[in-house]
Design an enzyme around this catalytic site. Sequence first.
Site, PDB file in Angstrom:
ATOM      1  N   LYS A   1       0.804  -1.221   0.000  1.00 38.68           N
ATOM      2  CA  LYS A   1       0.000   0.000   0.000  1.00 38.68           C
ATOM      3  C   LYS A   1       0.839   1.275   0.000  1.00 38.68           C
ATOM      4  CE  LYS A   1      -1.739  -1.411   4.015  1.00 38.68           C
ATOM      5  NZ  LYS A   1      -0.822  -2.451   4.532  1.00 38.68           N
TER       6      LYS A   1
ATOM      7  N   HIS B   1       0.693  -4.235  14.863  1.00 40.96           N
ATOM      8  CA  HIS B   1       1.276  -3.057  14.195  1.00 40.96           C
ATOM      9  C   HIS B   1       1.301  -1.940  15.231  1.00 40.96           C
ATOM     10  CE1 HIS B   1       2.286   0.045  11.407  1.00 40.96           C
ATOM     11  NE2 HIS B   1       2.120  -0.718  10.348  1.00 40.96           N
TER      12      HIS B   1
ATOM     13  N   GLU C   1       6.078  -6.175   8.362  1.00 40.43           N
ATOM     14  CA  GLU C   1       5.344  -5.568   7.234  1.00 40.43           C
ATOM     15  C   GLU C   1       5.792  -4.123   6.994  1.00 40.43           C
ATOM     16  OE1 GLU C   1       1.317  -5.763   8.583  1.00 40.43           O
ATOM     17  OE2 GLU C   1       1.288  -7.937   8.690  1.00 40.43           O
TER      18      GLU C   1
HETATM   19  C1  LIG Z   1      -1.491  -3.817   8.271  1.00 45.77           C
HETATM   20  C2  LIG Z   1      -0.393  -2.860   7.916  1.00 45.77           C
HETATM   21  N1  LIG Z   1       0.842  -3.340   7.740  1.00 45.77           N
HETATM   22  C3  LIG Z   1       1.871  -2.546   7.398  1.00 45.77           C
HETATM   23  C4  LIG Z   1       1.691  -1.187   7.217  1.00 45.77           C
HETATM   24  C5  LIG Z   1       2.877  -0.355   6.825  1.00 45.77           C
HETATM   25  O1  LIG Z   1       3.252   0.510   7.824  1.00 45.77           O
HETATM   26  P1  LIG Z   1       4.581   1.377   7.709  1.00 45.77           P
HETATM   27  O2  LIG Z   1       4.559   2.059   6.392  1.00 45.77           O
HETATM   28  O3  LIG Z   1       4.526   2.307   8.855  1.00 45.77           O
HETATM   29  O4  LIG Z   1       5.737   0.433   7.827  1.00 45.77           O
HETATM   30  C6  LIG Z   1       0.423  -0.620   7.416  1.00 45.77           C
HETATM   31  C7  LIG Z   1       0.195   0.817   7.264  1.00 45.77           C
HETATM   32  O5  LIG Z   1      -0.879   1.350   7.353  1.00 45.77           O
HETATM   33  C8  LIG Z   1      -0.654  -1.482   7.776  1.00 45.77           C
HETATM   34  O6  LIG Z   1      -1.901  -1.009   7.950  1.00 45.77           O
END
Ligand SMILES: Cc1ncc(COP(=O)(O)O)c(C=O)c1O
Length: 456
Positions: free
Chosen positions: A119, A247, A324
């Site tokens: 994402k 998270h 993640e």
């Molecule tokens: C389920 C999940 N995993 C991973 C991420 C990635 O987080 P970051 O970019 O802070 O590493 C997000 C971000 O919204 C998330 O909702």
Amino acid sequence: MQSDHALQQRAAHVGLQLGMDSADTSSTECQVGRGSSPGHLPGVPNSRMEGVTTLSCKSVQGKDMTAEWRDAIQQHLVKNGLARDTPNALMAIDVAQLERQAGKWRANFPRVQPFYAVKSLPDPVVLSTLVASGVNFDCASSAEIDAALEAGATPERIIFANPVKFPGDIKHAREVGVRKMTFDNDDELEKVATIFPDAEVVLRIVTDDSKSVCRLSNKYGAAIEDCSFLLERAKELRLKVIGVSFHVGSGSSEPTAFVDALRNARKVFDIAIELGLSPFRLLDIGGGFPGDDDGVITTKEIADVVNAALDQLFPGNDVEIISEPGRFFSHSSATLAARVIARRKVRTRTEEDPEVLYYIGDGVYGSFNCMLYDHYTPALPEMVPANESGLDRRVLQTRVFGPTCDGLDTIYDNVPLPHLDIGDFMVFRNMGAYTIAASSRFNGINRTEVTYVSTQ
Ligand SMILES: Cc1ncc(COP(=O)(O)O)c(C=O)c1O
């Protein structure tokens, strides 16, 4: 993850031309070459890696190459922006920077396999590069799963890490063989049991995300007190629970949030044993890692705390540990050059008013949506003149707007910037995370085009 040698070989296969430094390049002049695709990385569509421009900078022993790479990308963007006559803005994604981040991850978290959060920058070349770098994928929807598969990831290298899923997306995951998926409530368990009884589910627990920039636990994560009930329910539904995820919030500044979450995860692992479930084999420590080391906390500071807690709470090799990270990979991989499309000198002004208003070709409805959704403040840009005559170095108080008709579309309010002409460029670094991923065509303004480079 793979060794550096294996990585070089695979990258060479996909045309990234690592180590193309030429003897006569100076440390400030970088050579530019088009990436070709002589070979084919199994599972990675060849076309995806075409069009990566190699920017070879001479490495000087003991010298930090970051400034050289930045200059090379800036030159590339301005040259391309002029050649293409880009009216709005151009972004350069640096695949070599993604590879460097993969190496940095390996060095800092030797026990943790990263699953890139698609994402944050769902770009096909980013995904192909990360596949080749041994990184796996966290996907939130069918479209993200398909993008990861198309980039060459196998279904086992994907976790469907969205605790609430569209029924159709669960069906799609079943059809393409993505079995790992998260949940945090019993309705979701029932949904998964009906649509995909062979899924391997991962229980997402709540965290204290109060020290993060973008909080997530207001929306997701089971309370520890509810975990026994949820695990019992999974047992009744004959669903296989394989582990725990969490998270700590995006842009986390407090490593103790990870430690508290790891302690809670350990508790849930123990509850599963008490309930007679098969021992869990997966721990997913989520995202929240910084995109650079210039902020309140560095990757190493987090890694030191997390690794020690992992060794204490999850010793041995019986549990696979994954994460993640999104921002960690995407943030520093992209640079954006926006053109000044209009200017207004403020003739009637009070002390507080800026002297000049600039309107640039990208704004908060485009790549700068990160200012609203990700609470991001971009560092002041480099100013690059479009013509040879050079930049007028007079510094003026300015306000910088995006191109839409909305007053909210403001990037800076009252900042000192060198004088610019219409057509000149403002070059913004670290524009990869949560930028073009959510940009729109509001007011009919085109999204920023992307080019690909590899800084060597
Ligand atoms: C389920 C999940 N995993 C991973 C991420 C990635 O987080 P970051 O970019 O802070 O590493 C997000 C971000 O919204 C998330 O909702």
